[in-house]
Design an enzyme around this catalytic site. Structure first.
Site, short mmCIF file in Angstrom:
data_model
loop_
_atom_site.label_atom_id
_atom_site.label_comp_id
_atom_site.label_asym_id
_atom_site.label_seq_id
_atom_site.Cartn_x
_atom_site.Cartn_y
_atom_site.Cartn_z
N SER A 184 0.85 -1.18 0.00
CA SER A 184 0.00 0.00 0.00
C SER A 184 0.90 1.24 0.00
CB SER A 184 -0.91 -0.06 1.22
OG SER A 184 -1.80 1.03 1.24
N LYS A 189 -4.90 2.98 -3.31
CA LYS A 189 -4.25 2.39 -2.13
C LYS A 189 -5.24 2.22 -0.97
CE LYS A 189 0.04 2.01 -3.76
NZ LYS A 189 0.63 0.70 -4.09
P1 NAP Z 1 8.97 0.68 -9.23
O1 NAP Z 1 10.43 0.42 -9.11
O2 NAP Z 1 8.47 1.38 -10.45
O3 NAP Z 1 8.24 -0.74 -9.08
C1 NAP Z 1 7.05 -1.06 -9.74
C2 NAP Z 1 7.16 -2.49 -10.23
O4 NAP Z 1 5.89 -2.91 -10.74
C3 NAP Z 1 8.16 -2.67 -11.36
O5 NAP Z 1 8.75 -3.95 -11.24
C4 NAP Z 1 7.29 -2.64 -12.62
O6 NAP Z 1 7.93 -3.36 -13.67
C5 NAP Z 1 6.03 -3.34 -12.10
N1 NAP Z 1 4.80 -2.96 -12.77
C6 NAP Z 1 4.30 -1.72 -13.02
N2 NAP Z 1 3.13 -1.81 -13.65
C7 NAP Z 1 2.87 -3.13 -13.80
C8 NAP Z 1 1.81 -3.87 -14.36
N3 NAP Z 1 0.76 -3.24 -14.91
N4 NAP Z 1 1.85 -5.23 -14.33
C9 NAP Z 1 2.91 -5.87 -13.77
N5 NAP Z 1 3.95 -5.23 -13.22
C10 NAP Z 1 3.92 -3.88 -13.23
O7 NAP Z 1 8.39 1.51 -8.01
P2 NAP Z 1 8.64 1.61 -6.43
O8 NAP Z 1 8.76 3.05 -6.13
O9 NAP Z 1 9.69 0.67 -5.95
O10 NAP Z 1 7.21 1.15 -5.88
C11 NAP Z 1 6.95 -0.21 -5.56
C12 NAP Z 1 5.69 -0.31 -4.71
O11 NAP Z 1 5.86 0.42 -3.49
C13 NAP Z 1 4.43 0.25 -5.35
O12 NAP Z 1 3.32 -0.53 -4.97
C14 NAP Z 1 4.33 1.63 -4.75
O13 NAP Z 1 3.02 2.16 -4.79
C15 NAP Z 1 4.78 1.33 -3.34
N6 NAP Z 1 5.25 2.51 -2.60
C16 NAP Z 1 6.38 3.15 -3.00
C17 NAP Z 1 6.86 4.20 -2.25
C18 NAP Z 1 8.17 4.88 -2.61
O14 NAP Z 1 8.67 5.68 -1.81
N7 NAP Z 1 8.74 4.58 -3.76
C19 NAP Z 1 6.17 4.63 -1.11
C20 NAP Z 1 4.99 3.99 -0.76
C21 NAP Z 1 4.54 2.91 -1.50
P3 NAP Z 1 7.54 -3.22 -15.23
O15 NAP Z 1 7.74 -1.80 -15.61
O16 NAP Z 1 8.45 -4.19 -15.91
O17 NAP Z 1 6.12 -3.65 -15.35
#
Ligand code: NAP
Ligand code: COA
Length: 273
Positions: free
Chosen positions: A148, A166
Protein backbone atom coordinates in the site's frame (compact mmCIF):
# COMPACT_ATOMS: atom_id res chain seq x y z
CA UNK A 1 22.44 -7.67 -4.92
CA UNK A 2 20.93 -9.74 -2.11
CA UNK A 3 22.81 -8.96 1.09
CA UNK A 4 22.64 -11.21 4.14
CA UNK A 5 20.25 -9.88 6.77
CA UNK A 6 21.92 -8.75 10.01
CA UNK A 7 18.68 -9.56 11.85
CA UNK A 8 17.07 -12.73 10.49
CA UNK A 9 18.57 -16.26 10.37
CA UNK A 10 19.95 -17.06 6.89
CA UNK A 11 17.82 -20.22 6.55
CA UNK A 12 14.56 -18.65 7.77
CA UNK A 13 12.69 -19.24 4.49
CA UNK A 14 14.60 -22.25 3.14
CA UNK A 15 12.19 -24.54 1.27
CA UNK A 16 9.62 -21.75 0.83
CA UNK A 17 8.57 -20.11 -2.41
CA UNK A 18 7.85 -16.39 -2.68
CA UNK A 19 5.92 -14.95 -5.64
CA UNK A 20 6.44 -11.20 -6.15
CA UNK A 21 4.19 -9.28 -8.56
CA UNK A 22 6.05 -6.18 -9.68
CA UNK A 23 9.21 -7.76 -8.28
CA UNK A 24 11.67 -6.55 -10.90
CA UNK A 25 12.64 -3.16 -9.47
CA UNK A 26 12.56 -0.86 -6.46
CA UNK A 27 10.84 -1.84 -3.24
CA UNK A 28 9.46 -5.14 -4.54
CA UNK A 29 12.83 -6.27 -5.88
CA UNK A 30 14.30 -5.27 -2.50
CA UNK A 31 11.76 -7.60 -0.86
CA UNK A 32 12.60 -10.39 -3.35
CA UNK A 33 16.32 -9.95 -2.65
CA UNK A 34 15.80 -10.21 1.09
CA UNK A 35 13.68 -13.36 0.91
CA UNK A 36 16.25 -14.86 -1.47
CA UNK A 37 19.06 -14.11 0.97
CA UNK A 38 17.01 -15.97 3.61
CA UNK A 39 16.82 -19.17 1.57
CA UNK A 40 13.53 -18.82 -0.32
CA UNK A 41 12.95 -19.62 -3.99
CA UNK A 42 11.79 -16.46 -5.81
CA UNK A 43 9.42 -15.96 -8.73
CA UNK A 44 9.16 -12.38 -10.01
CA UNK A 45 6.68 -10.92 -12.48
CA UNK A 46 6.37 -7.64 -14.38
CA UNK A 47 5.60 -6.26 -17.86
CA UNK A 48 9.11 -5.84 -19.20
CA UNK A 49 10.91 -8.93 -20.44
CA UNK A 50 14.28 -7.23 -19.90
CA UNK A 51 13.48 -6.28 -16.31
CA UNK A 52 12.30 -9.83 -15.54
CA UNK A 53 15.45 -11.35 -17.07
CA UNK A 54 17.76 -8.95 -15.22
CA UNK A 55 16.04 -9.46 -11.86
CA UNK A 56 16.02 -13.26 -12.24
CA UNK A 57 19.71 -13.30 -13.21
CA UNK A 58 20.56 -11.23 -10.15
CA UNK A 59 18.41 -13.30 -7.75
CA UNK A 60 20.02 -16.53 -9.00
CA UNK A 61 23.27 -15.39 -7.37
CA UNK A 62 21.63 -15.90 -3.98
CA UNK A 63 19.29 -18.85 -4.68
CA UNK A 64 16.68 -20.46 -6.91
CA UNK A 65 14.78 -17.87 -8.96
CA UNK A 66 12.60 -17.61 -12.01
CA UNK A 67 10.13 -15.18 -13.48
CA UNK A 68 7.50 -14.41 -16.09
CA UNK A 69 6.20 -11.47 -18.04
CA UNK A 70 2.66 -10.45 -17.10
CA UNK A 71 0.59 -7.31 -16.74
CA UNK A 72 -1.33 -7.51 -13.47
CA UNK A 73 -4.29 -5.83 -15.18
CA UNK A 74 -4.77 -9.06 -17.16
CA UNK A 75 -6.17 -11.78 -14.88
CA UNK A 76 -5.38 -14.58 -17.35
CA UNK A 77 -1.77 -13.42 -17.57
CA UNK A 78 -1.49 -13.38 -13.76
CA UNK A 79 -2.96 -16.88 -13.57
CA UNK A 80 -0.54 -18.09 -16.21
CA UNK A 81 2.45 -16.62 -14.33
CA UNK A 82 1.29 -18.30 -11.13
CA UNK A 83 0.94 -21.58 -13.04
CA UNK A 84 4.55 -21.23 -14.23
CA UNK A 85 5.69 -20.62 -10.65
CA UNK A 86 3.86 -23.75 -9.45
CA UNK A 87 5.33 -25.76 -12.32
CA UNK A 88 8.82 -24.54 -11.43
CA UNK A 89 8.74 -24.66 -7.62
CA UNK A 90 5.73 -26.84 -6.74
CA UNK A 91 3.95 -24.45 -4.37
CA UNK A 92 3.66 -20.85 -3.22
CA UNK A 93 4.03 -19.95 0.44
CA UNK A 94 4.17 -16.17 0.24
CA UNK A 95 2.79 -13.76 -2.35
CA UNK A 96 3.75 -10.10 -2.50
CA UNK A 97 1.58 -7.82 -4.63
CA UNK A 98 3.40 -4.58 -5.32
CA UNK A 99 2.93 -3.63 -8.97
CA UNK A 100 1.88 0.00 -9.19
CA UNK A 101 1.86 3.11 -11.32
CA UNK A 102 2.21 6.68 -10.13
CA UNK A 103 2.42 10.17 -11.55
CA UNK A 104 1.44 13.58 -10.24
CA UNK A 105 -1.72 15.06 -11.78
CA UNK A 106 -4.25 17.44 -10.23
CA UNK A 107 -7.74 15.88 -10.31
CA UNK A 108 -9.13 18.60 -12.58
CA UNK A 109 -6.48 17.75 -15.18
CA UNK A 110 -6.52 13.98 -14.75
CA UNK A 111 -8.37 12.12 -17.50
CA UNK A 112 -10.78 9.34 -16.56
CA UNK A 113 -8.39 6.91 -18.21
CA UNK A 114 -5.49 8.23 -16.14
CA UNK A 115 -7.48 7.60 -12.94
CA UNK A 116 -8.64 4.19 -14.20
CA UNK A 117 -5.14 3.14 -15.21
CA UNK A 118 -3.70 3.54 -11.71
CA UNK A 119 -6.72 1.92 -10.06
CA UNK A 120 -6.45 -0.94 -12.59
CA UNK A 121 -2.78 -1.58 -11.86
CA UNK A 122 -2.71 -1.01 -8.10
CA UNK A 123 -6.11 -2.12 -6.83
CA UNK A 124 -7.58 -4.43 -9.46
CA UNK A 125 -4.12 -5.84 -10.18
CA UNK A 126 -3.68 -6.64 -6.48
CA UNK A 127 -7.06 -8.36 -6.41
CA UNK A 128 -6.00 -10.38 -9.46
CA UNK A 129 -2.82 -11.49 -7.69
CA UNK A 130 -4.58 -12.39 -4.42
CA UNK A 131 -7.45 -14.13 -6.19
CA UNK A 132 -5.22 -16.11 -8.56
CA UNK A 133 -2.64 -17.18 -5.97
CA UNK A 134 -5.09 -18.20 -3.24
CA UNK A 135 -5.94 -21.71 -4.53
CA UNK A 136 -2.23 -22.56 -4.70
CA UNK A 137 -1.05 -21.21 -1.39
CA UNK A 138 0.54 -23.85 0.82
CA UNK A 139 -1.69 -23.48 3.87
CA UNK A 140 -1.62 -23.01 6.78
CA UNK A 141 1.42 -20.77 7.20
CA UNK A 142 0.81 -18.96 3.94
CA UNK A 143 0.99 -15.19 3.79
CA UNK A 144 0.04 -12.44 1.36
CA UNK A 145 1.60 -8.98 1.55
CA UNK A 146 -0.01 -6.16 -0.42
CA UNK A 147 2.06 -3.03 -0.92
CA UNK A 148 0.00 0.00 0.00
CA UNK A 149 1.22 3.56 0.71
CA UNK A 150 0.48 6.26 3.26
CA UNK A 151 -1.52 8.01 0.50
CA UNK A 152 -4.27 5.50 1.48
CA UNK A 153 -5.05 7.75 4.45
CA UNK A 154 -3.17 10.97 3.61
CA UNK A 155 -5.07 13.03 1.02
CA UNK A 156 -2.22 14.38 -1.11
CA UNK A 157 -3.05 16.86 -3.89
CA UNK A 158 -2.17 15.48 -7.32
CA UNK A 159 -2.57 11.93 -6.06
CA UNK A 160 -6.35 11.30 -6.17
CA UNK A 161 -5.85 8.19 -8.32
CA UNK A 162 -3.15 6.78 -6.04
CA UNK A 163 -4.95 7.66 -2.79
CA UNK A 164 -8.14 5.97 -4.01
CA UNK A 165 -6.31 2.88 -5.28
CA UNK A 166 -4.25 2.39 -2.13
CA UNK A 167 -7.25 2.97 0.18
CA UNK A 168 -8.97 0.21 -1.78
CA UNK A 169 -5.98 -2.08 -1.25
CA UNK A 170 -6.17 -1.52 2.52
CA UNK A 171 -9.89 -2.35 2.58
CA UNK A 172 -9.36 -5.41 0.38
CA UNK A 173 -6.52 -6.62 2.61
CA UNK A 174 -8.78 -6.55 5.67
CA UNK A 175 -11.66 -8.39 3.98
CA UNK A 176 -9.37 -11.12 2.63
CA UNK A 177 -7.82 -11.47 6.09
CA UNK A 178 -11.26 -12.14 7.51
CA UNK A 179 -12.28 -14.57 4.75
CA UNK A 180 -9.03 -16.53 4.50
CA UNK A 181 -7.72 -16.31 8.07
CA UNK A 182 -9.69 -19.38 9.24
CA UNK A 183 -7.68 -21.49 6.76
CA UNK A 184 -4.39 -20.14 8.06
CA UNK A 185 -3.76 -17.71 5.21
CA UNK A 186 -2.71 -14.35 6.63
CA UNK A 187 -3.23 -11.22 4.53
CA UNK A 188 -1.43 -8.04 5.51
CA UNK A 189 -0.23 -4.85 3.85
CA UNK A 190 2.76 -2.57 4.23
CA UNK A 191 2.26 1.17 3.82
CA UNK A 192 5.68 2.72 3.24
CA UNK A 193 6.24 6.44 3.44
CA UNK A 194 8.96 7.90 1.19
CA UNK A 195 11.59 5.27 0.32
CA UNK A 196 15.08 6.19 -0.86
CA UNK A 197 16.34 5.33 -4.33
CA UNK A 198 12.97 4.40 -5.85
CA UNK A 199 11.13 5.22 -9.05
CA UNK A 200 8.17 6.29 -6.94
CA UNK A 201 10.10 9.02 -5.15
CA UNK A 202 11.91 10.05 -8.34
CA UNK A 203 8.45 10.82 -9.72
CA UNK A 204 7.04 12.43 -6.57
CA UNK A 205 10.07 14.44 -5.39
CA UNK A 206 12.17 15.01 -8.50
CA UNK A 207 14.27 17.89 -7.14
CA UNK A 208 16.36 18.26 -4.01
CA UNK A 209 14.00 21.05 -2.88
CA UNK A 210 10.97 18.72 -3.04
CA UNK A 211 12.91 16.07 -1.19
CA UNK A 212 14.12 18.43 1.55
CA UNK A 213 10.59 19.73 2.24
CA UNK A 214 9.19 16.24 2.46
CA UNK A 215 12.07 15.10 4.67
CA UNK A 216 11.25 17.86 7.16
CA UNK A 217 7.77 16.32 7.65
CA UNK A 218 9.30 13.00 8.76
CA UNK A 219 10.19 12.82 12.48
CA UNK A 220 13.22 10.62 11.69
CA UNK A 221 14.24 13.27 9.08
CA UNK A 222 15.08 10.69 6.44
CA UNK A 223 13.47 8.44 3.85
CA UNK A 224 13.19 4.69 4.57
CA UNK A 225 15.71 2.33 2.98
CA UNK A 226 14.79 -0.55 0.69
CA UNK A 227 16.11 -2.96 3.32
CA UNK A 228 13.84 -1.50 5.99
CA UNK A 229 10.75 -2.15 3.87
CA UNK A 230 12.05 -5.62 2.94
CA UNK A 231 12.63 -6.48 6.59
CA UNK A 232 9.09 -5.36 7.41
CA UNK A 233 7.81 -7.89 4.86
CA UNK A 234 10.09 -10.59 6.27
CA UNK A 235 8.88 -9.86 9.79
CA UNK A 236 5.21 -10.09 8.77
CA UNK A 237 5.76 -13.43 7.00
CA UNK A 238 7.93 -14.94 9.76
CA UNK A 239 6.78 -16.65 12.94
CA UNK A 240 7.45 -13.35 14.73
CA UNK A 241 4.54 -11.90 12.75
CA UNK A 242 2.32 -14.97 13.03
CA UNK A 243 -0.53 -13.20 14.79
CA UNK A 244 -0.71 -10.26 12.36
CA UNK A 245 -3.67 -10.57 10.02
CA UNK A 246 -5.54 -7.75 8.27
CA UNK A 247 -2.85 -5.33 9.43
CA UNK A 248 -1.63 -2.36 7.38
CA UNK A 249 1.82 -1.85 8.83
CA UNK A 250 2.95 1.72 8.33
CA UNK A 251 6.71 2.14 7.84
CA UNK A 252 7.27 5.88 7.38
CA UNK A 253 9.66 7.17 10.05
CA UNK A 254 6.68 8.53 11.99
CA UNK A 255 5.50 10.87 9.23
CA UNK A 256 1.84 9.89 9.59
CA UNK A 257 1.93 9.99 13.40
CA UNK A 258 1.76 13.77 13.02
CA UNK A 259 -1.37 13.46 10.86
CA UNK A 260 -1.50 14.15 7.16
CA UNK A 261 -1.71 17.94 7.39
CA UNK A 262 1.99 18.77 7.54
CA UNK A 263 2.82 16.24 4.86
CA UNK A 264 0.05 17.48 2.56
CA UNK A 265 0.99 21.15 3.11
CA UNK A 266 4.70 20.58 2.47
CA UNK A 267 3.79 18.41 -0.48
CA UNK A 268 1.43 21.00 -1.97
CA UNK A 269 4.05 23.73 -1.74
CA UNK A 270 6.72 21.55 -3.31
CA UNK A 271 4.93 19.07 -5.54
CA UNK A 272 5.58 18.99 -9.25
CA UNK A 273 2.61 19.32 -11.56
P1 NAP B 1 8.97 0.68 -9.23
O1 NAP B 1 10.43 0.42 -9.11
O2 NAP B 1 8.47 1.38 -10.45
O3 NAP B 1 8.24 -0.74 -9.08
C1 NAP B 1 7.05 -1.06 -9.74
C2 NAP B 1 7.16 -2.49 -10.23
O4 NAP B 1 5.89 -2.91 -10.74
C3 NAP B 1 8.16 -2.67 -11.36
O5 NAP B 1 8.75 -3.95 -11.24
C4 NAP B 1 7.29 -2.64 -12.62
O6 NAP B 1 7.93 -3.36 -13.67
C5 NAP B 1 6.03 -3.34 -12.10
N1 NAP B 1 4.80 -2.96 -12.77
C6 NAP B 1 4.30 -1.72 -13.02
N2 NAP B 1 3.13 -1.81 -13.65
C7 NAP B 1 2.87 -3.13 -13.80
C8 NAP B 1 1.81 -3.87 -14.36
N3 NAP B 1 0.76 -3.24 -14.91
N4 NAP B 1 1.85 -5.23 -14.33
C9 NAP B 1 2.91 -5.87 -13.77
N5 NAP B 1 3.95 -5.23 -13.22
C10 NAP B 1 3.92 -3.88 -13.23
O7 NAP B 1 8.39 1.51 -8.01
P2 NAP B 1 8.64 1.61 -6.43
O8 NAP B 1 8.76 3.05 -6.13
O9 NAP B 1 9.69 0.67 -5.95
O10 NAP B 1 7.21 1.15 -5.88
C11 NAP B 1 6.95 -0.21 -5.56
C12 NAP B 1 5.69 -0.31 -4.71
O11 NAP B 1 5.86 0.42 -3.49
C13 NAP B 1 4.43 0.25 -5.35
O12 NAP B 1 3.32 -0.53 -4.97
C14 NAP B 1 4.33 1.63 -4.75
O13 NAP B 1 3.02 2.16 -4.79
C15 NAP B 1 4.78 1.33 -3.34
N6 NAP B 1 5.25 2.51 -2.60
C16 NAP B 1 6.38 3.15 -3.00
C17 NAP B 1 6.86 4.20 -2.25
C18 NAP B 1 8.17 4.88 -2.61
O14 NAP B 1 8.67 5.68 -1.81
N7 NAP B 1 8.74 4.58 -3.76
C19 NAP B 1 6.17 4.63 -1.11
C20 NAP B 1 4.99 3.99 -0.76
C21 NAP B 1 4.54 2.91 -1.50
P3 NAP B 1 7.54 -3.22 -15.23
O15 NAP B 1 7.74 -1.80 -15.61
O16 NAP B 1 8.45 -4.19 -15.91
O17 NAP B 1 6.12 -3.65 -15.35
N1 COA C 1 -0.12 13.03 -15.99
C1 COA C 1 -1.43 12.89 -16.33
N2 COA C 1 -1.93 11.79 -16.95
C2 COA C 1 -1.06 10.79 -17.22
C3 COA C 1 0.30 10.86 -16.89
C4 COA C 1 0.77 12.05 -16.25
N3 COA C 1 2.05 12.19 -15.91
N4 COA C 1 0.89 9.70 -17.28
C5 COA C 1 -0.07 8.95 -17.85
N5 COA C 1 -1.25 9.60 -17.80
C6 COA C 1 -2.52 9.16 -18.36
C7 COA C 1 -2.41 9.06 -19.87
O1 COA C 1 -2.56 10.33 -20.50
C8 COA C 1 -3.53 8.08 -20.21
O2 COA C 1 -4.79 8.71 -20.20
P1 COA C 1 -5.50 9.17 -21.60
O3 COA C 1 -5.69 7.92 -22.40
O4 COA C 1 -6.77 9.82 -21.17
O5 COA C 1 -4.55 10.14 -22.27
C9 COA C 1 -3.51 7.15 -19.01
O6 COA C 1 -2.82 7.83 -17.94
C10 COA C 1 -2.77 5.86 -19.30
O7 COA C 1 -1.46 6.18 -19.75
P2 COA C 1 -0.55 5.12 -20.51
O8 COA C 1 0.77 5.75 -20.74
O9 COA C 1 -1.29 4.56 -21.68
O10 COA C 1 -0.49 3.95 -19.41
P3 COA C 1 0.46 2.70 -19.32
O11 COA C 1 -0.41 1.57 -18.95
O12 COA C 1 1.34 2.56 -20.52
O13 COA C 1 1.46 3.08 -18.11
C11 COA C 1 1.59 4.42 -16.08
C12 COA C 1 0.99 3.19 -16.77
C13 COA C 1 1.01 5.69 -16.71
C14 COA C 1 1.15 4.35 -14.62
C15 COA C 1 3.15 4.49 -16.23
O14 COA C 1 3.62 5.64 -15.60
C16 COA C 1 3.83 3.27 -15.66
O15 COA C 1 3.95 2.25 -16.34
N6 COA C 1 4.30 3.32 -14.38
C17 COA C 1 4.99 2.20 -13.73
C18 COA C 1 6.18 2.68 -12.92
C19 COA C 1 5.77 3.58 -11.78
O16 COA C 1 4.85 4.38 -11.90
N7 COA C 1 6.49 3.42 -10.67
C20 COA C 1 6.20 4.13 -9.46
C21 COA C 1 5.36 3.25 -8.61
S1 COA C 1 5.00 4.12 -7.08
Amino acid sequence: MAVASPVFAPSLFRGRTVFVAGGTSGINLGIARRFSSLGAALFVVSRSEDKVATAVAELRHSGPADGAVADVRDFDAVQSAIGKCIERFGAIDIAVSGAAGNFVAPAAELSPNGFRTVVDIDLIGSFHVCRAVYPYLRKPGASIINISATQAFTPLPGQVHVCAAKAGIDAMTKVLAVEWGPEGVRVNAIAPGPVDGTEGMARLTPTSEHRERLTQTIPLRRYATLDEIADTAVFLCSSAGANFNGEVLVCDGGQSVLGGGGFAAAWASAAPG
